[in-house]
Design a protein around this motif. Structure first.
Motif, mmCIF file in Angstrom:
data_model
loop_
_atom_site.group_PDB
_atom_site.id
_atom_site.type_symbol
_atom_site.label_atom_id
_atom_site.label_comp_id
_atom_site.label_asym_id
_atom_site.label_seq_id
_atom_site.Cartn_x
_atom_site.Cartn_y
_atom_site.Cartn_z
ATOM 1 N N SER A 30 0.718 4.454 37.048
ATOM 2 C CA SER A 30 -0.423 4.578 36.136
ATOM 3 C C SER A 30 -0.981 3.210 35.759
ATOM 4 O O SER A 30 -2.204 3.034 35.636
ATOM 5 N N LEU A 31 -0.110 2.231 35.580
ATOM 6 C CA LEU A 31 -0.574 0.865 35.329
ATOM 7 C C LEU A 31 -1.308 0.318 36.549
ATOM 8 O O LEU A 31 -2.360 -0.337 36.437
ATOM 9 N N LEU A 178 1.531 7.848 28.897
ATOM 10 C CA LEU A 178 1.904 6.619 28.194
ATOM 11 C C LEU A 178 1.423 5.386 28.947
ATOM 12 O O LEU A 178 0.902 4.435 28.342
ATOM 13 N N GLY A 179 1.595 5.404 30.275
ATOM 14 C CA GLY A 179 1.140 4.266 31.059
ATOM 15 C C GLY A 179 -0.362 4.068 30.979
ATOM 16 O O GLY A 179 -0.854 2.934 30.847
ATOM 17 N N SER A 180 -1.114 5.164 31.034
ATOM 18 C CA SER A 180 -2.572 5.072 30.945
ATOM 19 C C SER A 180 -3.019 4.607 29.571
ATOM 20 O O SER A 180 -3.986 3.849 29.437
ATOM 21 N N LEU A 181 -2.322 5.077 28.530
ATOM 22 C CA LEU A 181 -2.673 4.677 27.171
ATOM 23 C C LEU A 181 -2.519 3.177 26.980
ATOM 24 O O LEU A 181 -3.339 2.518 26.317
ATOM 25 N N LEU A 182 -1.485 2.604 27.581
ATOM 26 C CA LEU A 182 -1.215 1.175 27.414
ATOM 27 C C LEU A 182 -1.963 0.309 28.423
ATOM 28 O O LEU A 182 -2.180 -0.882 28.170
ATOM 29 N N SER A 183 -2.337 0.889 29.552
ATOM 30 C CA SER A 183 -2.847 0.074 30.660
ATOM 31 C C SER A 183 -4.098 -0.709 30.305
ATOM 32 O O SER A 183 -4.221 -1.887 30.651
ATOM 33 N N ILE A 203 4.329 -6.185 34.997
ATOM 34 C CA ILE A 203 5.083 -5.062 34.430
ATOM 35 C C ILE A 203 5.152 -3.917 35.435
ATOM 36 O O ILE A 203 6.196 -3.271 35.603
ATOM 37 N N CYS A 204 4.055 -3.680 36.118
ATOM 38 C CA CYS A 204 3.993 -2.625 37.130
ATOM 39 C C CYS A 204 5.016 -2.864 38.240
ATOM 40 O O CYS A 204 5.760 -1.944 38.629
ATOM 41 N N ALA A 205 5.061 -4.076 38.754
ATOM 42 C CA ALA A 205 6.017 -4.403 39.816
ATOM 43 C C ALA A 205 7.460 -4.265 39.326
ATOM 44 O O ALA A 205 8.334 -3.791 40.054
ATOM 45 N N LEU A 206 7.708 -4.653 38.070
ATOM 46 C CA LEU A 206 9.057 -4.539 37.507
ATOM 47 C C LEU A 206 9.484 -3.079 37.413
ATOM 48 O O LEU A 206 10.622 -2.716 37.745
#
Length: 458
Positions: A30-31, A178-183, A203-206
């Motif tokens: 999502s990020l 959650l990912g979309s909300l923060l992205s 963060i996405c790669a991690l």
């Protein structure tokens, strides 16, 4: 001491399930989706189409360039995984159940790193086409999601399988929400040393790295004891008569074909609409920012929650076929209203009508898993995913070119087409329901005369 030991054992059991892996991978995805959309928008800001009409605005040129990028990128992602997904599915059916999940996660990680390099090193956006090729070679979502669903099927009974699949879909949706909300907020983090999107992609790669480690080290494959290797059909009665068995087998094959047809039509409807929806919100009159894009994606993932709750409630009073029809009708009405969206309020209203849009495909997968032996679950679910991929080779360019040609007079026309496809997908499912009801009647008519004869003799 005993209490802490039980808590530790419970934690280890939960951690080794497939749900934490799905959450980690979807958070990263999502990020990545928000970052890719905003990077493509930035790189296509000055795109021009010299052969277009003079009255075409620069924004329309940008929309065409973005839609062309996504068309090529998505076609690569749809086409390249076909052979790797089949090989991974066969490896999974031979006992390597983690392979269809772990190998595609390598592709997810590589894509995140590639986009990070594009942002940091100012590489051309076409580099992502090469990343898409490697993502496809790893099996991509085409291998990953059937692999997840196979693990879920192995760990559930026939009666609870559909509900467990929806639960995994729910976890997938909550993570995406959650990912979309923060992205959007994380994308705007900026310092003098890094550009926009760098922190988000790190963060996405991690997250993708953690999901890969989970799949290779922690993930546990378990099978419910007592489940037969050859799953009997839930839709058709069993009979010891050879003629009845042959008829049931033919009907069973017809049901499988109809389920595939419904999935392809509905998958094309949803895929075609989502293909355009991301770039549709970036143009006038909506003209969304990165944060608004994140909120819009979050609204899409709310549907995972509402679909899960709807499936639990409706399953108590309707059949699985009716459940699928409710989901298809929900999406058809919501995406039809999307054709007339001119404000953000109308966008969220249209999304609210699609509250149950994610019920059909998990339920169809559940019904398919009940028609084939356990040893063929992996290849059957992968075959369905491949069928959706082949359909994408047709609907992705069709929706993209139709959107480009209707930009000037009706940008939402493609959503009307999507609504029509969703309605057409209801036809084969209705036929399945008809076959189901007809298959039960002969059993009743055969038993009733026998009962009457016994009663008369007595």
């Amino acid at each position: 001491m005993a209490s802490s030991s039980r808590c530790l054992n419970t934690f280890l059991v939960v951690v080794r399930r497939v749900e934490p892996l799905v959450v980690l991978a979807q958070l990263g995805t999502s990020l990545f989706d928000t970052a890719l959309l905003m990077v493509v928008k930035d790189r296509c800001a000055n795109a021009t189409y010299p052969l277009t009409d003079a009255h075409v605005s620069r924004e329309d040129d940008q929309q065409r360039a973005m839609s062309d990028f996504y068309m090529v990128n998505n076609l690569i992602i749809q086409l390249t995984p076909i052979v790797p997904a089949v090989l991974l599915a066969k490896a999974g059916d031979k006992g390597w159940r983690r392979a269809p999940v772990a190998v595609p996660l390598c592709g997810y990680l590589l894509s995140s790193v590639a986009l990070l390099l594009v942002v940091v090193l100012k590489l051309p956006i076409q580099v992502m086409f090469a990343a898409a090729v490697f993502f496809g070679i790893s099996g991509g979502f085409c291998a990953y999601w059937p692999g997840v669903m196979t693990l879920v099927s192995l760990g559930s009974t026939t009666e609870t399988r559909s509900q467990v699949m929806m639960r995994v879909e729910l976890m997938y949706g909550v993570a995406g929400l959650l990912g979309s909300l923060l992205s959007g907020h994380v994308f705007l983090l900026y310092s003098s040393s890094v550009g926009y999107g760098t922190v988000l992609l790190c963060i996405c790669a991690l997250l993708h790295l953690l999901s890969l480690i989970h799949a290779t080290v922690l993930l546990q494959v378990r099978q419910v004891l007592g489940e037969p290797d050859d799953s009997s059909s839930r839709l058709l009665p069993q009979s010891s008569n050879s003629i009845s068995v042959d008829i049931s087998t033919r009907r069973n094959m017809v049901i499988v074909i109809l389920l595939f047809s419904a999935a392809i039509l509905y998958g094309s409807s949803v895929g075609g609409a989502v293909e355009i929806l991301g770039i549709f919100v970036l143009k006038e009159p909506l003209h969304w920012t990165a944060m608004q894009v994140g909120y819009g994606n979050m609204a899409g993932f709310v549907i995972f929650l509402s679909s899960f709750l709807g499936a639990i409630v409706f399953r108590r009073c309707v059949s699985e076929v009716t459940l699928i029809l409710i989901g298809m009708l929900s999406f058809a009405s919501g995406i039809y209203l999307m054709s007339f969206v001119t404000t953000s309020y109308m966008f969220y209203l249209a999304r609210s009508l699609s509250l149950f849009a994610l019920i059909p495909l998990p339920t169809i997968r559940s019904l398919l898993s009940q028609q084939v032996p356990t040893s063929l679950w992996g290849i059957t679910l992968t075959a369905l995913q491949l069928a959706l991929r082949f359909a994408a080779l047709a609907y992705i360019p069709a929706f993209t070119k139709l959107y480009q040609r209707t930009l000037g007079w009706s940008p939402g026309f493609v959503f009307m087409l999507s609504s029509i496809l969703a309605v057409l997908g209801m036809i084969p499912i209705s036929v399945v329901g008809f076959i189901w009801s007809r298959s039960i009647r002969p059993v009743e008519t055969e038993v009733t005369p026998e009962r009457n004869r016994v009663d008369k003799e007595n």
